[in-house]
Design an enzyme around this catalytic site. Sequence first.
Site, PDB file in Angstrom:
ATOM      1  N   THR A  71       6.698  -8.105   0.662  1.00  0.00           N
ATOM      2  CA  THR A  71       7.948  -8.516   0.019  1.00  0.00           C
ATOM      3  C   THR A  71       8.249  -9.973   0.346  1.00  0.00           C
ATOM      4  O   THR A  71       8.573 -10.778  -0.539  1.00  0.00           O
ATOM      5  CB  THR A  71       9.104  -7.620   0.517  1.00  0.00           C
ATOM      6  N   ASN A 147       1.081  -0.476  -8.210  1.00  0.00           N
ATOM      7  CA  ASN A 147       1.274   0.464  -7.102  1.00  0.00           C
ATOM      8  C   ASN A 147       1.539   1.887  -7.557  1.00  0.00           C
ATOM      9  O   ASN A 147       1.272   2.832  -6.841  1.00  0.00           O
ATOM     10  CB  ASN A 147       2.423  -0.008  -6.202  1.00  0.00           C
ATOM     11  N   GLY A 196       0.151  -5.791   5.507  1.00  0.00           N
ATOM     12  CA  GLY A 196      -0.598  -5.109   6.554  1.00  0.00           C
ATOM     13  C   GLY A 196      -0.583  -3.594   6.456  1.00  0.00           C
ATOM     14  O   GLY A 196      -1.603  -2.934   6.619  1.00  0.00           O
ATOM     15  N   THR A 233       9.131 -17.844  16.093  1.00  0.00           N
ATOM     16  CA  THR A 233       8.031 -17.382  16.946  1.00  0.00           C
ATOM     17  C   THR A 233       7.352 -16.192  16.281  1.00  0.00           C
ATOM     18  O   THR A 233       8.014 -15.243  15.860  1.00  0.00           O
ATOM     19  CB  THR A 233       8.570 -16.991  18.340  1.00  0.00           C
ATOM     20  N   CYS A 320      12.593   5.301  -4.598  1.00  0.00           N
ATOM     21  CA  CYS A 320      13.237   4.023  -4.284  1.00  0.00           C
ATOM     22  C   CYS A 320      13.614   4.008  -2.811  1.00  0.00           C
ATOM     23  O   CYS A 320      13.421   4.982  -2.092  1.00  0.00           O
ATOM     24  CB  CYS A 320      14.439   3.781  -5.189  1.00  0.00           C
TER      25      CYS A 320
HETATM   26  N1  PLP Z   1       4.023  -5.291  -3.778  1.00  0.00           N
HETATM   27  C1  PLP Z   1       3.541  -4.089  -4.069  1.00  0.00           C
HETATM   28  C2  PLP Z   1       2.691  -3.923  -5.285  1.00  0.00           C
HETATM   29  C3  PLP Z   1       3.843  -2.988  -3.258  1.00  0.00           C
HETATM   30  O1  PLP Z   1       3.365  -1.786  -3.570  1.00  0.00           O
HETATM   31  C4  PLP Z   1       4.656  -3.192  -2.125  1.00  0.00           C
HETATM   32  C5  PLP Z   1       5.066  -2.044  -1.268  1.00  0.00           C
HETATM   33  O2  PLP Z   1       5.259  -0.953  -1.729  1.00  0.00           O
HETATM   34  C6  PLP Z   1       5.117  -4.482  -1.851  1.00  0.00           C
HETATM   35  C7  PLP Z   1       4.785  -5.510  -2.693  1.00  0.00           C
HETATM   36  C8  PLP Z   1       5.977  -4.761  -0.648  1.00  0.00           C
HETATM   37  O3  PLP Z   1       5.201  -4.878   0.517  1.00  0.00           O
HETATM   38  P1  PLP Z   1       5.896  -4.673   1.947  1.00  0.00           P
HETATM   39  O4  PLP Z   1       6.223  -3.237   2.078  1.00  0.00           O
HETATM   40  O5  PLP Z   1       4.848  -5.143   2.922  1.00  0.00           O
HETATM   41  O6  PLP Z   1       7.093  -5.557   1.976  1.00  0.00           O
END
Ligand code: PLP
Length: 378
Positions: A71, A147, A196, A233, A320
Amino acid sequence: MRRAYLDYNATAPLREAARAAMMAAMSETGNASSVHAEGRAARRRREDAREKVAALVGAKPEMVVFTAGGTEANNLALKGAFRAGLVDGLVVSAIEHPSVLETAAGCGCPVRVVPVTPDGVVDLAILETVLATHAGRALVSIMMANNETGAMQPWREIAALARKYGALLHSDAVQAAGRVRLAWPILDADMLSVSGHKIGGPQGAGALVMREDLAIAPHLDGGGQERRLRAGTENIAAIAGFGAAAAEASAGLADMERVHALRGRLEAAIVAQTPNAVIFAAGVDRLANTTCFACPGLSAQLLLMALDLDGLAVSSGSACASGKVGRSHVLAAMGVGEALIGGAIRASLGWATTEEDIDLFAIAYGRLVNRNRNTLAA
Ligand code: PLP
């Protein structure tokens, strides 16, 4: 009771190597910015992880900017490019993750949303029209793989169009990394987001991998860390765990063939029990580990709860943040009807998934279908 975890796209189990790397980092003291031996040791851990994350996407270590997840990487890419004046508009697809869609909407610049085909793939003809009519320079941000459905986006064509119209190019590769081979020079992207916890690293660690000469605006001010783009940090333990997971994910790419076969077994079980089930994006190239399906007459809420009680962890196509079952904007963008959207379930597999897990699913699904024969659409 035996449980089967089939929700790798939400978060994958922590790999042993990641856990060990984090424990080792946590048992030492040292700020990676300090010049003494302890500081140098922390720096070594960080740089070792940087090499491993770079290798995961075929990039150079200097290109990796660590963040606290996918994100944040998406936020940094979009806001950073716009605030630095590199672009004056954003072009995103309708099926992006909210961390792209909502960030784009909040950027304060023109945003154009490119629709997808019924198979969940970006409409290239419309993308071209949007880019051809864009005044100024655009940042195209399109995910590598979705996703919810796993649909791979036509990356070569997207990159070629971005180049043709002089656009900057970012991709949210959070779901693709560690599941398909990514090689930077071939990708021809300017920026790429990875996370990660989707590859067996810790939650709260990610990276924006970007061209070294790209001067985007900082995300956090107040320190010189991470090319001055993200002050503060560093979380060395999380970064070390991310690095260890990246190394294992890179080494384990060949295992995706086995995972692909397991997904085939799972989909065969769904179709055998409910021949009228719809598997979304089945006609296009998909991530080998992902299936998203709906069966007329079965609601996602019912499926989720019944499967959970039988030991299966899957998610609705659209869980969600509140944990409630929401309406999938991805399926809606594909033109799927409301009734089917309300029944969409995603199962996502990974390196620890076994045939027994799939068989557990098949038994639980069969039981559930039998219990609900009366409500199932013919
Ligand atoms: N982008 C996609 C396609 C995702 O599936 C996700 C998490 O579900 C994210 C971004 C967000 O990643 P994070 O959970 O590491 O913030």
